[in-house]
Design a protein around this motif. Structure first.
Motif, PDB file in Angstrom:
ATOM      1  N   GLY A  57      72.236 -39.480   7.265  1.00 31.03           N
ATOM      2  CA  GLY A  57      71.049 -39.416   8.407  1.00 31.03           C
ATOM      3  C   GLY A  57      71.224 -38.027   9.190  1.00 31.03           C
ATOM      4  O   GLY A  57      72.509 -37.608   9.027  1.00 31.03           O
ATOM      5  N   ASN A  58      69.956 -37.361   9.093  1.00 30.98           N
ATOM      6  CA  ASN A  58      69.886 -36.088   9.575  1.00 30.98           C
ATOM      7  C   ASN A  58      69.071 -36.333  10.846  1.00 30.98           C
ATOM      8  O   ASN A  58      67.987 -36.341  11.020  1.00 30.98           O
ATOM      9  N   TRP A  59      69.999 -35.840  12.062  1.00 31.97           N
ATOM     10  CA  TRP A  59      69.508 -35.946  13.301  1.00 31.97           C
ATOM     11  C   TRP A  59      68.672 -34.879  13.686  1.00 31.97           C
ATOM     12  O   TRP A  59      68.200 -34.818  14.935  1.00 31.97           O
ATOM     13  N   LYS A  60      68.812 -33.841  13.243  1.00 31.98           N
ATOM     14  CA  LYS A  60      67.719 -32.621  13.502  1.00 31.98           C
ATOM     15  C   LYS A  60      68.349 -32.191  14.694  1.00 31.98           C
ATOM     16  O   LYS A  60      69.359 -32.333  15.213  1.00 31.98           O
ATOM     17  N   LEU A  61      67.306 -31.622  15.705  1.00 30.93           N
ATOM     18  CA  LEU A  61      67.647 -30.992  17.140  1.00 30.93           C
ATOM     19  C   LEU A  61      67.224 -32.284  18.120  1.00 30.93           C
ATOM     20  O   LEU A  61      66.329 -32.025  18.748  1.00 30.93           O
ATOM     21  N   GLY A  81      70.577 -25.788   3.112  1.00 32.53           N
ATOM     22  CA  GLY A  81      69.090 -25.586   2.415  1.00 32.53           C
ATOM     23  C   GLY A  81      67.987 -26.260   3.000  1.00 32.53           C
ATOM     24  O   GLY A  81      67.120 -26.744   2.158  1.00 32.53           O
ATOM     25  N   HIS A  82      68.231 -27.204   3.854  1.00 36.79           N
ATOM     26  CA  HIS A  82      67.115 -28.140   4.335  1.00 36.79           C
ATOM     27  C   HIS A  82      65.936 -27.361   4.431  1.00 36.79           C
ATOM     28  O   HIS A  82      65.579 -26.296   4.877  1.00 36.79           O
ATOM     29  N   SER A  83      64.774 -28.124   4.299  1.00 31.93           N
ATOM     30  CA  SER A  83      63.682 -27.389   4.242  1.00 31.93           C
ATOM     31  C   SER A  83      62.921 -26.600   5.616  1.00 31.93           C
ATOM     32  O   SER A  83      62.406 -25.626   5.571  1.00 31.93           O
ATOM     33  N   GLU A  84      63.954 -27.318   6.653  1.00 32.85           N
ATOM     34  CA  GLU A  84      63.423 -26.589   7.860  1.00 32.85           C
ATOM     35  C   GLU A  84      64.037 -25.443   7.902  1.00 32.85           C
ATOM     36  O   GLU A  84      63.609 -24.407   8.772  1.00 32.85           O
ATOM     37  N   ARG A  85      65.224 -25.175   7.397  1.00 34.80           N
ATOM     38  CA  ARG A  85      66.010 -23.972   7.582  1.00 34.80           C
ATOM     39  C   ARG A  85      65.198 -22.913   6.517  1.00 34.80           C
ATOM     40  O   ARG A  85      65.262 -21.716   7.101  1.00 34.80           O
ATOM     41  N   TYR A 115      66.956 -34.378  -2.903  1.00 34.84           N
ATOM     42  CA  TYR A 115      65.645 -33.901  -3.461  1.00 34.84           C
ATOM     43  C   TYR A 115      64.406 -34.483  -2.089  1.00 34.84           C
ATOM     44  O   TYR A 115      64.345 -35.582  -2.104  1.00 34.84           O
ATOM     45  N   GLU A 116      64.155 -33.586  -1.592  1.00 32.55           N
ATOM     46  CA  GLU A 116      63.256 -33.677  -0.253  1.00 32.55           C
ATOM     47  C   GLU A 116      61.870 -32.874  -0.573  1.00 32.55           C
ATOM     48  O   GLU A 116      61.838 -31.914  -0.302  1.00 32.55           O
ATOM     49  N   PRO A 117      60.619 -33.672  -0.914  1.00 30.44           N
ATOM     50  CA  PRO A 117      59.640 -32.982  -1.147  1.00 30.44           C
ATOM     51  C   PRO A 117      59.086 -32.623   0.411  1.00 30.44           C
ATOM     52  O   PRO A 117      59.284 -33.487   1.321  1.00 30.44           O
ATOM     53  N   TRP A 131      56.377 -31.876   1.701  1.00 28.54           N
ATOM     54  CA  TRP A 131      55.378 -32.620   2.307  1.00 28.54           C
ATOM     55  C   TRP A 131      55.417 -33.996   2.771  1.00 28.54           C
ATOM     56  O   TRP A 131      54.671 -34.792   3.222  1.00 28.54           O
ATOM     57  N   ALA A 132      56.771 -34.298   2.362  1.00 32.65           N
ATOM     58  CA  ALA A 132      57.013 -35.908   2.827  1.00 32.65           C
ATOM     59  C   ALA A 132      57.948 -35.981   4.080  1.00 32.65           C
ATOM     60  O   ALA A 132      57.917 -37.097   4.265  1.00 32.65           O
ATOM     61  N   ILE A 133      58.527 -34.767   4.269  1.00 33.22           N
ATOM     62  CA  ILE A 133      59.456 -34.852   5.443  1.00 33.22           C
ATOM     63  C   ILE A 133      58.722 -34.934   6.975  1.00 33.22           C
ATOM     64  O   ILE A 133      57.816 -34.017   7.061  1.00 33.22           O
ATOM     65  N   GLY A 134      58.940 -35.957   7.468  1.00 26.18           N
ATOM     66  CA  GLY A 134      58.379 -36.099   8.879  1.00 26.18           C
ATOM     67  C   GLY A 134      56.751 -36.619   8.757  1.00 26.18           C
ATOM     68  O   GLY A 134      56.165 -36.456   9.782  1.00 26.18           O
ATOM     69  N   THR A 135      56.309 -36.797   7.728  1.00 26.93           N
ATOM     70  CA  THR A 135      54.961 -37.115   7.579  1.00 26.93           C
ATOM     71  C   THR A 135      54.205 -38.550   7.304  1.00 26.93           C
ATOM     72  O   THR A 135      53.294 -38.758   7.334  1.00 26.93           O
ATOM     73  N   GLY A 162      65.030 -37.802  -0.071  1.00 25.03           N
ATOM     74  CA  GLY A 162      64.477 -37.973   1.444  1.00 25.03           C
ATOM     75  C   GLY A 162      63.142 -37.249   1.536  1.00 25.03           C
ATOM     76  O   GLY A 162      62.509 -36.461   0.830  1.00 25.03           O
ATOM     77  N   GLY A 163      62.706 -37.967   2.796  1.00 26.02           N
ATOM     78  CA  GLY A 163      61.075 -37.767   3.009  1.00 26.02           C
ATOM     79  C   GLY A 163      60.405 -38.997   3.390  1.00 26.02           C
ATOM     80  O   GLY A 163      60.149 -39.848   2.581  1.00 26.02           O
ATOM     81  N   SER A 164      60.374 -39.164   4.830  1.00 25.24           N
ATOM     82  CA  SER A 164      59.771 -40.327   5.544  1.00 25.24           C
ATOM     83  C   SER A 164      60.268 -41.736   4.811  1.00 25.24           C
ATOM     84  O   SER A 164      59.627 -42.685   4.511  1.00 25.24           O
ATOM     85  N   PHE A 224      70.024 -41.785  -0.090  1.00 21.80           N
ATOM     86  CA  PHE A 224      68.833 -41.445   0.669  1.00 21.80           C
ATOM     87  C   PHE A 224      69.380 -40.462   1.773  1.00 21.80           C
ATOM     88  O   PHE A 224      70.560 -40.517   2.441  1.00 21.80           O
ATOM     89  N   LEU A 225      68.448 -39.291   2.244  1.00 23.21           N
ATOM     90  CA  LEU A 225      68.821 -38.725   3.245  1.00 23.21           C
ATOM     91  C   LEU A 225      67.610 -39.011   4.043  1.00 23.21           C
ATOM     92  O   LEU A 225      66.261 -38.757   4.068  1.00 23.21           O
ATOM     93  N   VAL A 226      67.844 -39.401   5.585  1.00 19.51           N
ATOM     94  CA  VAL A 226      66.859 -40.133   6.496  1.00 19.51           C
ATOM     95  C   VAL A 226      66.890 -39.270   7.850  1.00 19.51           C
ATOM     96  O   VAL A 226      67.779 -39.031   8.138  1.00 19.51           O
ATOM     97  N   GLY A 227      66.036 -38.738   7.991  1.00 13.90           N
ATOM     98  CA  GLY A 227      65.596 -37.882   9.331  1.00 13.90           C
ATOM     99  C   GLY A 227      65.249 -38.839  10.639  1.00 13.90           C
ATOM    100  O   GLY A 227      66.257 -39.846  11.034  1.00 13.90           O
ATOM    101  N   GLY A 228      64.121 -38.954  10.715  1.00  7.67           N
ATOM    102  CA  GLY A 228      63.495 -40.143  11.794  1.00  7.67           C
ATOM    103  C   GLY A 228      64.207 -41.536  11.858  1.00  7.67           C
ATOM    104  O   GLY A 228      64.436 -41.992  13.136  1.00  7.67           O
ATOM    105  N   ALA A 229      64.138 -41.959  10.898  1.00  4.49           N
ATOM    106  CA  ALA A 229      64.617 -43.556  10.884  1.00  4.49           C
ATOM    107  C   ALA A 229      66.086 -43.638  10.963  1.00  4.49           C
ATOM    108  O   ALA A 229      66.677 -44.756  11.162  1.00  4.49           O
TER     109      ALA A 229
HETATM  110  C1  PEP Z   1      64.830 -34.933   6.734  1.00  5.29           C
HETATM  111  O1  PEP Z   1      64.929 -34.355   7.767  1.00  5.29           O
HETATM  112  O2  PEP Z   1      65.644 -34.421   6.060  1.00  5.29           O
HETATM  113  C2  PEP Z   1      64.063 -36.034   6.590  1.00  5.29           C
HETATM  114  C3  PEP Z   1      64.146 -36.652   5.172  1.00  5.29           C
HETATM  115  O3  PEP Z   1      63.196 -36.562   7.702  1.00  5.29           O
HETATM  116  P1  PEP Z   1      62.276 -37.752   7.601  1.00  5.29           P
HETATM  117  O4  PEP Z   1      63.224 -38.965   7.095  1.00  5.29           O
HETATM  118  O5  PEP Z   1      61.991 -37.946   9.089  1.00  5.29           O
HETATM  119  O6  PEP Z   1      61.123 -37.513   6.752  1.00  5.29           O
END
Ligand code: PEP
Length: 233
Positions: A5-9, A85-89, A154-156, A158-162, A195-197, A215-220
């Motif tokens: 899980g990636n809790w971000k900020l 190297g997260h895409s937000e970084r 692998y996190e496209p 365009w798929a992150i948080g969208t 990772g990505g949505s 999986f690498l999971v952000g929001g969920a």
């Molecule tokens: C992420 O932040 O690495 C990520 C995959 O976010 P989300 O699951 O919200 O798209």
């Protein structure tokens, strides 16, 4: 399987405590880790039954780098993994492949590194070249023993948080490509996460992909019940 899980900020100390009051009751054999902001690492490590990781690490290990967190400090706080190297970084803090490489060089000899790569929407037509450059630059000069500590996410972009995701066949092909080029260059079998949505509704389809390691999971991953549902789905 791996569920990171990636809790971000996100989250306060109180919210971290509440999350683990609930999530610590979850019994699972899956490999889980939460990447939390530096301000929450100590609370999370103390409270969580599960491993905690750092979301980012300075490319230097000490000195005049105001505002940064070092790998020495992260290990001191008992972090068991680092996200690099997260895409937000890359997009918001201008991290280049070369900076990402410095971080992997510094961290991989000491701990697990989750190296994030992925193409933007504009790069979709040249996805494989983009991924190859990101991977080969990030892993430059790293010894084989340390490479064993690296997991690829692998996190496209365009798929992150969208709410958008690639088709399962595209994820399978891309993971195949990543594993094949890394095996042929380094003779190491890398684990690859997607990772990505990812959420509790779409994850079952993705789990069927034969070459996926997790999986690498952000929001969920922010809500204990929704992350548990995702893992169990
Ligand atoms: C992420 O932040 O690495 C990520 C995959 O976010 P989300 O699951 O919200 O798209």
């Amino acid at each position: 399987m791996i569920f990171y899980g990636n809790w971000k900020l996100n989250k306060t100390t109180k919210e971290v405590m509440e999350f683990f009051d609930s999530f610590n009751n979850f019994v699972t054999a899956e490999k889980i880790c939460f990447f939390v902001s530096p301000a929450l690492i100590q609370t999370a490590v103390e409270k969580s039954k599960f491993p905690i990781g750092a979301q980012n690490i300075c490319y230097a290990d000490f000195g005049a780098y105001t505002g940064e967190t070092s790998i020495v400090q992260a290990l001191d706080l008992k972090c068991q993994s680092v996200l690099i190297g997260h895409s937000e970084r890359r997009s918001k803090f201008f991290e280049t492949d070369e900076v990402v490489n410095k971080k992997v060089v510094l961290c991989a000899p000491h701990t697990e590194c989750v190296l994030c790569v992925g193409e933007t929407k504009e790069q979709l037509n040249e996805k494989y070249q983009v991924l190859e450059k990101q991977l080969f630059t990030a892993l430059l000069g790293i010894e084989k023993q340390s490479l064993q500590n690296v997991i690829i996410a692998y996190e496209p972009v365009w798929a992150i948080g969208t709410g958008l995701t690639p088709h399962v066949d595209e994820i399978r092909d891309t993971i195949d490509f990543i594993k094949a080029i890394l095996k042929s260059k380094y003779d190491v079998k890398f684990k690859v996460l997607y990772g990505g949505s990812v959420n509790s509704k779409n994850v079952a389809e993705f789990k069927k992909i034969d070459n996926i390691d997790g999986f690498l999971v952000g929001g969920a991953s922010l809500d204990a019940q929704s992350f548990e549902d995702l893992i169990k789905a």
